[in-house]
Motif scaffolding. Structure first.
Motif, PDB file in Angstrom:
ATOM      1  N   MET A 274      46.152  -3.645  56.448  1.00 13.92           N
ATOM      2  CA  MET A 274      45.025  -2.742  56.241  1.00 13.92           C
ATOM      3  C   MET A 274      44.252  -2.539  57.542  1.00 13.92           C
ATOM      4  SD  MET A 274      43.266  -3.686  52.587  1.00 13.92           S
ATOM      5  CE  MET A 274      42.941  -5.366  53.037  1.00 13.92           C
ATOM      6  N   ILE A 275      43.705  -1.344  57.683  1.00 12.22           N
ATOM      7  CA  ILE A 275      42.842  -1.041  58.821  1.00 12.22           C
ATOM      8  C   ILE A 275      41.396  -1.019  58.337  1.00 12.22           C
ATOM      9  CG2 ILE A 275      42.206   0.656  60.574  1.00 12.22           C
ATOM     10  CD1 ILE A 275      44.862  -0.700  61.122  1.00 12.22           C
ATOM     11  N   LEU A 276      40.546  -1.821  59.003  1.00 10.28           N
ATOM     12  CA  LEU A 276      39.129  -1.888  58.685  1.00 10.28           C
ATOM     13  C   LEU A 276      38.339  -1.257  59.820  1.00 10.28           C
ATOM     14  CD1 LEU A 276      40.472  -4.107  56.892  1.00 10.28           C
ATOM     15  CD2 LEU A 276      38.401  -5.462  57.207  1.00 10.28           C
ATOM     16  N   LEU A 277      37.288  -0.543  59.472  1.00 13.50           N
ATOM     17  CA  LEU A 277      36.432   0.095  60.469  1.00 13.50           C
ATOM     18  C   LEU A 277      34.989  -0.294  60.209  1.00 13.50           C
ATOM     19  CD1 LEU A 277      35.975   2.165  62.792  1.00 13.50           C
ATOM     20  CD2 LEU A 277      35.836   3.937  61.024  1.00 13.50           C
ATOM     21  N   ALA A 278      34.286  -0.726  61.256  1.00 11.19           N
ATOM     22  CA  ALA A 278      32.870  -1.075  61.156  1.00 11.19           C
ATOM     23  C   ALA A 278      32.074  -0.196  62.098  1.00 11.19           C
ATOM     24  CB  ALA A 278      32.658  -2.551  61.494  1.00 11.19           C
ATOM     25  N   GLY A 279      30.852   0.144  61.679  1.00 12.63           N
ATOM     26  CA  GLY A 279      29.990   0.966  62.528  1.00 12.63           C
ATOM     27  C   GLY A 279      28.540   0.550  62.399  1.00 12.63           C
ATOM     28  N   ASP A 280      27.845   0.571  63.518  1.00 14.67           N
ATOM     29  CA  ASP A 280      26.400   0.335  63.557  1.00 14.67           C
ATOM     30  C   ASP A 280      25.779   1.631  64.048  1.00 14.67           C
ATOM     31  OD1 ASP A 280      23.839  -0.695  63.731  1.00 14.67           O
ATOM     32  OD2 ASP A 280      24.175  -1.676  65.659  1.00 14.67           O
ATOM     33  N   ILE A 281      25.149   2.373  63.147  1.00 18.21           N
ATOM     34  CA  ILE A 281      24.653   3.711  63.457  1.00 18.21           C
ATOM     35  C   ILE A 281      23.197   3.607  63.882  1.00 18.21           C
ATOM     36  CG2 ILE A 281      24.500   6.083  62.653  1.00 18.21           C
ATOM     37  CD1 ILE A 281      27.336   4.712  62.576  1.00 18.21           C
ATOM     38  N   GLY A 282      22.934   3.879  65.134  1.00 16.04           N
ATOM     39  CA  GLY A 282      21.577   3.794  65.649  1.00 16.04           C
ATOM     40  C   GLY A 282      20.999   5.162  65.941  1.00 16.04           C
ATOM     41  N   GLY A 283      19.687   5.235  65.999  1.00 19.94           N
ATOM     42  CA  GLY A 283      19.036   6.490  66.320  1.00 19.94           C
ATOM     43  C   GLY A 283      19.356   6.960  67.723  1.00 19.94           C
ATOM     44  N   THR A 284      19.704   6.023  68.613  1.00 17.56           N
ATOM     45  CA  THR A 284      20.066   6.363  69.985  1.00 17.56           C
ATOM     46  C   THR A 284      21.568   6.269  70.203  1.00 17.56           C
ATOM     47  OG1 THR A 284      17.930   5.527  70.775  1.00 17.56           O
ATOM     48  CG2 THR A 284      19.693   5.785  72.418  1.00 17.56           C
ATOM     49  N   THR A 285      22.157   5.124  69.844  1.00 14.48           N
ATOM     50  CA  THR A 285      23.583   4.878  70.086  1.00 14.48           C
ATOM     51  C   THR A 285      24.260   4.399  68.818  1.00 14.48           C
ATOM     52  OG1 THR A 285      23.108   4.244  72.378  1.00 14.48           O
ATOM     53  CG2 THR A 285      25.243   3.587  71.490  1.00 14.48           C
TER      54      THR A 285
ATOM     55  N   ARG B 252      27.773   2.486  67.448  1.00 12.26           N
ATOM     56  CA  ARG B 252      28.832   1.612  67.932  1.00 12.26           C
ATOM     57  C   ARG B 252      29.861   1.406  66.828  1.00 12.26           C
ATOM     58  NH1 ARG B 252      23.807  -0.482  69.208  1.00 12.26           N
ATOM     59  NH2 ARG B 252      23.345  -0.729  71.426  1.00 12.26           N
ATOM     60  N   PHE B 253      31.135   1.355  67.213  1.00 15.01           N
ATOM     61  CA  PHE B 253      32.206   1.194  66.234  1.00 15.01           C
ATOM     62  C   PHE B 253      33.248   0.204  66.747  1.00 15.01           C
ATOM     63  CE2 PHE B 253      30.492   5.463  65.744  1.00 15.01           C
ATOM     64  CZ  PHE B 253      30.336   5.587  64.375  1.00 15.01           C
ATOM     65  N   GLN B 254      33.954  -0.399  65.787  1.00 15.74           N
ATOM     66  CA  GLN B 254      35.080  -1.267  66.103  1.00 15.74           C
ATOM     67  C   GLN B 254      35.993  -1.298  64.880  1.00 15.74           C
ATOM     68  OE1 GLN B 254      34.222  -5.535  66.793  1.00 15.74           O
ATOM     69  NE2 GLN B 254      35.411  -5.352  68.677  1.00 15.74           N
TER      70      GLN B 254
ATOM     71  N   PHE C 124      33.701   1.228  70.693  1.00 16.11           N
ATOM     72  CA  PHE C 124      33.519   2.660  70.907  1.00 16.11           C
ATOM     73  C   PHE C 124      32.022   2.960  70.795  1.00 16.11           C
ATOM     74  CE2 PHE C 124      37.855   2.171  69.596  1.00 16.11           C
ATOM     75  CZ  PHE C 124      38.570   3.151  70.267  1.00 16.11           C
ATOM     76  N   TYR C 125      31.459   3.576  71.837  1.00 16.59           N
ATOM     77  CA  TYR C 125      30.031   3.913  71.881  1.00 16.59           C
ATOM     78  C   TYR C 125      29.864   5.429  71.922  1.00 16.59           C
ATOM     79  CZ  TYR C 125      29.051  -0.937  73.369  1.00 16.59           C
ATOM     80  OH  TYR C 125      28.944  -2.302  73.444  1.00 16.59           O
ATOM     81  N   TYR C 126      28.884   5.940  71.170  1.00 16.29           N
ATOM     82  CA  TYR C 126      28.603   7.367  71.183  1.00 16.29           C
ATOM     83  C   TYR C 126      27.085   7.598  71.135  1.00 16.29           C
ATOM     84  CZ  TYR C 126      33.523   7.952  69.958  1.00 16.29           C
ATOM     85  OH  TYR C 126      34.889   7.905  69.960  1.00 16.29           O
ATOM     86  N   PRO C 127      26.557   8.535  71.926  1.00 12.76           N
ATOM     87  CA  PRO C 127      25.138   8.930  71.789  1.00 12.76           C
ATOM     88  C   PRO C 127      24.965   9.680  70.466  1.00 12.76           C
ATOM     89  CG  PRO C 127      26.081   9.621  73.910  1.00 12.76           C
ATOM     90  CD  PRO C 127      27.217   9.244  73.032  1.00 12.76           C
ATOM     91  N   SER C 128      24.220   9.129  69.555  1.00 13.46           N
ATOM     92  CA  SER C 128      24.142   9.676  68.194  1.00 13.46           C
ATOM     93  C   SER C 128      23.644  11.110  68.157  1.00 13.46           C
ATOM     94  CB  SER C 128      23.224   8.792  67.346  1.00 13.46           C
ATOM     95  OG  SER C 128      23.680   7.453  67.337  1.00 13.46           O
ATOM     96  N   LYS C 129      22.661  11.434  68.995  1.00 14.42           N
ATOM     97  CA  LYS C 129      22.018  12.737  68.912  1.00 14.42           C
ATOM     98  C   LYS C 129      22.877  13.876  69.454  1.00 14.42           C
ATOM     99  CE  LYS C 129      17.365  10.804  68.881  1.00 14.42           C
ATOM    100  NZ  LYS C 129      16.057  10.680  69.562  1.00 14.42           N
ATOM    101  N   ARG C 130      24.018  13.546  70.034  1.00 16.66           N
ATOM    102  CA  ARG C 130      24.926  14.604  70.505  1.00 16.66           C
ATOM    103  C   ARG C 130      25.683  15.252  69.353  1.00 16.66           C
ATOM    104  NH1 ARG C 130      27.990  12.500  76.006  1.00 16.66           N
ATOM    105  NH2 ARG C 130      26.129  12.235  77.293  1.00 16.66           N
TER     106      ARG C 130
ATOM    107  N   LEU D 297      25.217  -6.373  69.591  1.00 16.37           N
ATOM    108  CA  LEU D 297      26.279  -6.056  68.636  1.00 16.37           C
ATOM    109  C   LEU D 297      26.068  -6.730  67.286  1.00 16.37           C
ATOM    110  CD1 LEU D 297      29.401  -6.308  70.993  1.00 16.37           C
ATOM    111  CD2 LEU D 297      28.043  -4.285  70.409  1.00 16.37           C
ATOM    112  N   LEU D 298      24.883  -7.275  67.046  1.00 11.72           N
ATOM    113  CA  LEU D 298      24.611  -7.989  65.807  1.00 11.72           C
ATOM    114  C   LEU D 298      24.913  -7.129  64.586  1.00 11.72           C
ATOM    115  CD1 LEU D 298      23.405 -10.548  64.456  1.00 11.72           C
ATOM    116  CD2 LEU D 298      21.186  -9.391  64.534  1.00 11.72           C
ATOM    117  N   GLY D 299      24.416  -5.898  64.558  1.00 10.69           N
ATOM    118  CA  GLY D 299      24.637  -5.023  63.419  1.00 10.69           C
ATOM    119  C   GLY D 299      26.098  -4.684  63.218  1.00 10.69           C
ATOM    120  N   LEU D 300      26.818  -4.493  64.315  1.00 15.74           N
ATOM    121  CA  LEU D 300      28.243  -4.184  64.220  1.00 15.74           C
ATOM    122  C   LEU D 300      29.010  -5.379  63.665  1.00 15.74           C
ATOM    123  CD1 LEU D 300      30.406  -2.048  64.819  1.00 15.74           C
ATOM    124  CD2 LEU D 300      30.657  -3.039  67.097  1.00 15.74           C
ATOM    125  N   LYS D 301      28.649  -6.577  64.122  1.00 21.35           N
ATOM    126  CA  LYS D 301      29.307  -7.784  63.609  1.00 21.35           C
ATOM    127  C   LYS D 301      29.059  -7.938  62.114  1.00 21.35           C
ATOM    128  CE  LYS D 301      29.261 -10.316  67.989  1.00 21.35           C
ATOM    129  NZ  LYS D 301      28.704 -11.441  68.770  1.00 21.35           N
ATOM    130  N   GLY D 302      27.838  -7.619  61.683  1.00 21.16           N
ATOM    131  CA  GLY D 302      27.533  -7.701  60.266  1.00 21.16           C
ATOM    132  C   GLY D 302      28.292  -6.669  59.448  1.00 21.16           C
TER     133      GLY D 302
END
Length: 325
Positions: free
Chosen positions: A1-12, A14-16, A30-36, A303-308
């Motif tokens: 199985m493939i698992l995907l985690a994301g921490d969605i921030g108002g600025t950035t 993050r995914f793994q 993987f990092y992305y500027p959210s507001k883009r 990366l606390l939120g992403l780990k969670g």
């Protein structure tokens, strides 16, 4: 199985991702500027393309806002996310949305010891509850109750509690803020934009003039260089942070630890470790004895939120999580 985690921030954001056949070897970040991105769907479509993942079995995303069923309207981004619609339009079988500070709270047990700094030792009780608080783009709060050795984070919007001044200077700050709005929340002060507001207030009080627009990062840099107004703003930020966390601790006693997360505290460690924070945290008069027993820790892991979120995805997939029975 493939698992995907994301921490969605108002600025950035993050995914793994993780392959269940190699559970100890997660992907690169993987990092992305959210507001883009105009929507979360657009962001997730870009992520799947960039990562080369053709299909995801289980995904969990920590999101800044109150989750209601499979939907959430984000607090600091103009997005509404519907997990059911995402599952229909993208190659993802199962999507779970959790409040971002629920995710942060789930990540506490994934931290290494060198990523935690004790600000106040208290009297640690391993059978107690936890509390996770953090200022970043917004202000998050997650009460965490413990039952039979397991911790269960609860979502909240505690960052929007109304600000209560405790000094004459804070009363002047409140009067100044009331010129623009009637309701002043702690998030209006304990956030990136909040630090910028505090700097404008301190500069205006000192010089009688409004400063040029200044980012939170610049305020911190100016304070480190000795700028008087920036130092005053950072000290006020730390004072208010301490008193807010102490107030929340009276509502949710956390003898197993209060953890300060978010994007700001880890960047201003020198200011958080001074006496200012603990003195305001403990200043509860007849309730001093209650809060002084609660240990307070500063989390230095962005990366606390992403780990969670990844721990939550592993639970949904039925995969073993280290440290859990």
């Amino acid at each position: 199985m493939i698992l995907l985690a994301g921490d969605i921030g108002g600025t950035t954001s993050r995914f793994q991702w993780l392959d269940s056949e190699a559970p100890k070897s997660p992907s690169s970040l993987f990092y992305y500027p959210s507001k883009r991105f105009s929507s979360f769907t657009a962001l997730l479509t870009t992520l799947l393309s960039d990562s080369g993942i053709p299909h995801v079995d289980v995904a969990c995303f920590g999101v800044p806002g109150p989750v209601q069923g499979c939907q959430v309207t984000l607090t600091n981004l103009p997005w509404t996310i519907d997990a059911c619609e995402l599952q229909e339009s993208l190659p993802v079988d199962q999507i779970s949305l959790v409040n971002d500070f629920q995710a942060a709270a789930l990540g506490i047990d994934a931290l290494s010891g060198d990523r935690i700094l004790c600000l106040h030792p208290g009297e640690f009780d391993p059978a107690g509850n936890r509390l996770v608080v953090g200022a970043g783009t917004g202000l998050g709060v997650a009460p965490v109750y413990q039952l039979e050795g397991h911790f269960y984070p609860q979502s909240s919007e505690g960052g929007h509690i109304a600000f209560a001044p405790v000094t004459a200077e804070q009363s002047r700050l409140m009067d100044w803020l009331h010129r623009e709005r009637s309701h002043i929340s702690y998030e209006d002060l304990l956030s990136g934009e909040g630090l910028e507001r505090l700097y404008r207030f301190c500069h205006l009080q000192h010089t009688g003039e409004r400063p040029y627009p200044c980012s939170a990062e610049t305020v911190h840099e100016l304070a480190e260089l000795g700028d008087e107004d920036a130092i005053a703003a950072l000290r006020m930020f730390v004072h208010i942070y301490g008193q807010f966390i102490g107030d929340v601790a009276l509502i949710w006693p956390a003898r197993a630890g209060i953890y300060i997360a978010g994007g700001i505290a880890g960047k201003i460690v020198r200011w958080m470790t001074q006496e200012d924070f603990t003195s305001y945290f403990l200043a509860k008069e007849s309730m001093n004895g209650v809060v002084e027993k609660m240990p307070v820790y500063l989390v230095k892991d962005e990366l606390l939120g992403l780990k969670g979120a990844m721990r939550s995805a592993r639970r949904l997939a039925g995969l073993e999580i280290e440290g859990e029975v």
